[in-house]
Write an enzyme that holds these catalytic residues in place. Sequence first.
Site, PDB file in Angstrom:
ATOM      1  N   GLY A   3      12.700  -1.972  25.438  1.00 40.01           N
ATOM      2  CA  GLY A   3      12.225  -0.741  26.083  1.00 40.01           C
ATOM      3  C   GLY A   3      12.596   0.497  25.291  1.00 40.01           C
ATOM      4  O   GLY A   3      12.795   1.565  25.858  1.00 40.01           O
ATOM      5  N   VAL A  32      11.591   2.976  21.702  1.00 37.08           N
ATOM      6  CA  VAL A  32      10.410   3.781  21.369  1.00 37.08           C
ATOM      7  C   VAL A  32       9.156   2.917  21.208  1.00 37.08           C
ATOM      8  O   VAL A  32       8.123   3.163  21.840  1.00 37.08           O
ATOM      9  CB  VAL A  32      10.637   4.581  20.071  1.00 37.08           C
ATOM     10  N   HIS A  61       1.726  32.908  27.442  1.00 41.44           N
ATOM     11  CA  HIS A  61       1.349  32.429  28.774  1.00 41.44           C
ATOM     12  C   HIS A  61      -0.161  32.170  28.808  1.00 41.44           C
ATOM     13  O   HIS A  61      -0.927  33.012  28.334  1.00 41.44           O
ATOM     14  CB  HIS A  61       1.691  33.507  29.804  1.00 41.44           C
ATOM     15  N   GLU A  98      14.155  -4.971  29.129  1.00 42.30           N
ATOM     16  CA  GLU A  98      15.151  -4.238  28.328  1.00 42.30           C
ATOM     17  C   GLU A  98      16.548  -4.724  28.707  1.00 42.30           C
ATOM     18  O   GLU A  98      16.906  -4.732  29.875  1.00 42.30           O
ATOM     19  CB  GLU A  98      14.994  -2.721  28.576  1.00 42.30           C
ATOM     20  N   LYS A 141       0.835  -1.205   0.000  1.00 39.21           N
ATOM     21  CA  LYS A 141       0.000   0.000   0.000  1.00 39.21           C
ATOM     22  C   LYS A 141       0.863   1.245   0.000  1.00 39.21           C
ATOM     23  O   LYS A 141       1.801   1.354   0.807  1.00 39.21           O
ATOM     24  CB  LYS A 141      -0.875   0.017   1.253  1.00 39.21           C
ATOM     25  N   LEU A 142       0.508   2.187  -0.869  1.00 39.90           N
ATOM     26  CA  LEU A 142       1.172   3.484  -0.873  1.00 39.90           C
ATOM     27  C   LEU A 142       1.112   4.063   0.556  1.00 39.90           C
ATOM     28  O   LEU A 142       0.058   4.028   1.199  1.00 39.90           O
ATOM     29  CB  LEU A 142       0.420   4.406  -1.847  1.00 39.90           C
TER      30      LEU A 142
HETATM   31  C1  LIG Z   1       5.071   0.632  15.297  1.00 33.78           C
HETATM   32  C2  LIG Z   1       5.831   1.733  14.624  1.00 33.78           C
HETATM   33  C3  LIG Z   1       5.633   3.048  15.009  1.00 33.78           C
HETATM   34  C4  LIG Z   1       6.328   4.066  14.386  1.00 33.78           C
HETATM   35  N1  LIG Z   1       6.102   5.344  14.785  1.00 33.78           N
HETATM   36  C5  LIG Z   1       6.755   6.362  14.182  1.00 33.78           C
HETATM   37  C6  LIG Z   1       6.493   7.705  14.539  1.00 33.78           C
HETATM   38  O1  LIG Z   1       5.652   7.987  15.380  1.00 33.78           O
HETATM   39  N2  LIG Z   1       7.189   8.682  13.907  1.00 33.78           N
HETATM   40  C7  LIG Z   1       8.135   8.411  12.954  1.00 33.78           C
HETATM   41  O2  LIG Z   1       8.745   9.337  12.433  1.00 33.78           O
HETATM   42  N3  LIG Z   1       8.398   7.132  12.585  1.00 33.78           N
HETATM   43  C8  LIG Z   1       7.732   6.116  13.179  1.00 33.78           C
HETATM   44  N4  LIG Z   1       7.970   4.825  12.768  1.00 33.78           N
HETATM   45  C9  LIG Z   1       9.004   4.588  11.744  1.00 33.78           C
HETATM   46  C10 LIG Z   1       8.481   4.861  10.331  1.00 33.78           C
HETATM   47  O3  LIG Z   1       7.350   4.074  10.102  1.00 33.78           O
HETATM   48  C11 LIG Z   1       9.575   4.537   9.317  1.00 33.78           C
HETATM   49  O4  LIG Z   1      10.739   5.261   9.632  1.00 33.78           O
HETATM   50  C12 LIG Z   1       9.160   4.898   7.897  1.00 33.78           C
HETATM   51  O5  LIG Z   1       7.989   4.210   7.536  1.00 33.78           O
HETATM   52  C13 LIG Z   1      10.288   4.552   6.930  1.00 33.78           C
HETATM   53  O6  LIG Z   1       9.926   4.886   5.630  1.00 33.78           O
HETATM   54  P1  LIG Z   1      10.565   4.103   4.399  1.00 33.78           P
HETATM   55  O7  LIG Z   1      10.021   4.761   3.183  1.00 33.78           O
HETATM   56  O8  LIG Z   1      12.012   3.974   4.546  1.00 33.78           O
HETATM   57  O9  LIG Z   1      10.012   2.605   4.526  1.00 33.78           O
HETATM   58  P2  LIG Z   1       8.564   1.977   4.586  1.00 33.78           P
HETATM   59  O10 LIG Z   1       7.577   2.904   5.150  1.00 33.78           O
HETATM   60  O11 LIG Z   1       8.734   0.657   5.237  1.00 33.78           O
HETATM   61  O12 LIG Z   1       8.160   1.807   3.064  1.00 33.78           O
HETATM   62  C14 LIG Z   1       8.820   0.928   2.211  1.00 33.78           C
HETATM   63  C15 LIG Z   1       7.823   0.489   1.158  1.00 33.78           C
HETATM   64  O13 LIG Z   1       8.504  -0.257   0.177  1.00 33.78           O
HETATM   65  C16 LIG Z   1       7.674  -1.299  -0.260  1.00 33.78           C
HETATM   66  N5  LIG Z   1       8.533  -2.331  -0.828  1.00 33.78           N
HETATM   67  C17 LIG Z   1       9.486  -3.069  -0.202  1.00 33.78           C
HETATM   68  N6  LIG Z   1      10.070  -3.893  -1.073  1.00 33.78           N
HETATM   69  C18 LIG Z   1       9.469  -3.691  -2.271  1.00 33.78           C
HETATM   70  C19 LIG Z   1       9.637  -4.260  -3.557  1.00 33.78           C
HETATM   71  N7  LIG Z   1      10.546  -5.217  -3.787  1.00 33.78           N
HETATM   72  N8  LIG Z   1       8.847  -3.812  -4.559  1.00 33.78           N
HETATM   73  C20 LIG Z   1       7.908  -2.845  -4.342  1.00 33.78           C
HETATM   74  N9  LIG Z   1       7.718  -2.279  -3.150  1.00 33.78           N
HETATM   75  C21 LIG Z   1       8.497  -2.702  -2.136  1.00 33.78           C
HETATM   76  C22 LIG Z   1       6.960  -1.740   0.998  1.00 33.78           C
HETATM   77  O14 LIG Z   1       5.758  -2.418   0.699  1.00 33.78           O
HETATM   78  C23 LIG Z   1       6.732  -0.417   1.715  1.00 33.78           C
HETATM   79  O15 LIG Z   1       5.470   0.120   1.423  1.00 33.78           O
HETATM   80  C24 LIG Z   1       7.268   3.769  13.358  1.00 33.78           C
HETATM   81  C25 LIG Z   1       7.455   2.452  12.948  1.00 33.78           C
HETATM   82  C26 LIG Z   1       6.745   1.442  13.574  1.00 33.78           C
HETATM   83  C27 LIG Z   1       6.951   0.026  13.095  1.00 33.78           C
END
Ligand SMILES: Cc1cc2nc3c(=O)[nH]c(=O)nc-3n(C[C@H](O)[C@H](O)[C@H](O)COP(=O)(O)OP(=O)(O)OC[C@H]3O[C@@H](n4cnc5c(N)ncnc54)[C@H](O)[C@@H]3O)c2cc1C
Length: 452
Positions: A172, A174, A429, A194, A34-35
């Site tokens: 322990g 984020v 304030h 942790e 999903k996008l």
């Molecule tokens: C539980 C949780 C809570 C979080 N909370 C926060 C927060 O509050 N604030 C914050 O800043 N960050 C948070 N994060 C971290 C944040 O989600 C990630 O840092 C961020 O999503 C990274 O973005 P990205 O584009 O690198 O990867 P992703 O978001 O993982 O996106 C990568 C995409 O690539 C696609 N993909 C992979 N391989 C292929 C392929 N071969 N072909 C086509 N598509 C592919 C995947 O399907 C995915 O959609 C959290 C993460 C988790 C797990």
Amino acid sequence: MHDIVILGGGSGGYATALRASQLALSVVLIEQDKLGGTCLHRGCIPTKALLHAAEVADTAREGESFGVHSTFNGIDMTKVNSYKDGVINRLYKGLQGLVASRAITYVEGSGRLVAPNTVEVNGERYEGRNIVLATGSYARSLPGLDIAGLVMTSDQALQLDYVPTSVIILGGGVIGVEFASVWRSFGVDVTVIEGLPTLVPAEDASVSKAMERAFRKRGINFKTGVRFQSADQDDSGVNVTLETGETLRADLLLVAVGRGPRTQGLGYEEQGIAMDRGFVLTNERLATNVPSVFAVGDIVPGLQLAHRGFQQGIFVAEEIAGLAPLTIDETGIPRVTYSEPEIASIGYTEAQAKEKFGEVESYEYNLGGNGKSQILGTAGFIKLVRQKNGPVVGVHMIGSRVGELVGEAQLVYNWEASPEDVTPLIHAHPTQNEAFGEAFLALAGKPLHAHA
Ligand SMILES: Cc1cc2nc3c(=O)[nH]c(=O)nc-3n(C[C@H](O)[C@H](O)[C@H](O)COP(=O)(O)OP(=O)(O)OC[C@H]3O[C@@H](n4cnc5c(N)ncnc54)[C@H](O)[C@@H]3O)c2cc1C
């Protein structure tokens, strides 16, 4: 031939696509699921929705102390999930619309790098003058600990349709403390394990200590400096054995021990891209060692945060367009833990600052002196670390809602402001933001509502 082919449509990948399309570059964005990626569907957004539901539960529970008749009568997870999914779906639709409104070729399917300038998806090849790798991360486990049934990661925990009676959380950091906070507010008996000596070990030592105090007060159990040994599950729960020999039992075990790069089997190594333990290595301009191949987001070693991915995506699009953008200072990326209490920080911890700059000064402004924090009934502090007679190089905050204060903190850090630069600026304030101004007044030697 396109200008940019992006593999992965998460925070890093879609930010690259949106910025590149603004710059009139021709863009292909490839996504297998999903996008929006992890952050929107399995990360930032769903966890923050749960944390908000948790805050509402606490408010209901504590209403009487504000003179408001209310009782906490329990959690309906079906409704919590439909609220959470409603938020995700609205944002997802908005994002899909945004991408569709731009000159971006969106390709659904699993891509593989088959040449340094080509990604193959569903048997079709997309060639780019530039390639951006943005395949993100997955929840890690520990050797011998299979994710199945009652042993889960955040992916499954976000889909739970019931509130467990008890949970053990491994880790322990984020994600671990955010889930601990949600579940405790939902009435669950929580124990966090942790391996390092403190909770939130990446934070300034005083913040870690304050977090432990706050968790103790909330009745969240935790064991630090102790390592996990093994776990086994039966129909009704999970037994966890620690290296000390101690065993614990709970309804379920959440494994929150960090996230690994999703880079295996995607052709990166075959195309000669330099990697380290699965992460893609880049220089400070986010270029890999293979010409015209860039990487953004969680696959690049460093903070795994959505807003880092956004900024890296913008950077790479501008770099490809020849705008020579300024490089990103990793230390200048704000970090927020959205538990109750919240933690927000930027720059160096006091220990890191001492190591890097030698002499430093620090000051902790206690939220006890801040009107709005008293109104909210929260405890905590804002700690500033500055180079001796120089700029502030670290801001560390703990307390309800302090995440919202990190915007000013990041300006201070990134603009290398000294307390003397900030003290003439007026903070309204009574806001919690005012505590930020008070901390600067105190550090400049002219405290107003501060006892020390
Ligand atoms: C539980 C949780 C809570 C979080 N909370 C926060 C927060 O509050 N604030 C914050 O800043 N960050 C948070 N994060 C971290 C944040 O989600 C990630 O840092 C961020 O999503 C990274 O973005 P990205 O584009 O690198 O990867 P992703 O978001 O993982 O996106 C990568 C995409 O690539 C696609 N993909 C992979 N391989 C292929 C392929 N071969 N072909 C086509 N598509 C592919 C995947 O399907 C995915 O959609 C959290 C993460 C988790 C797990």
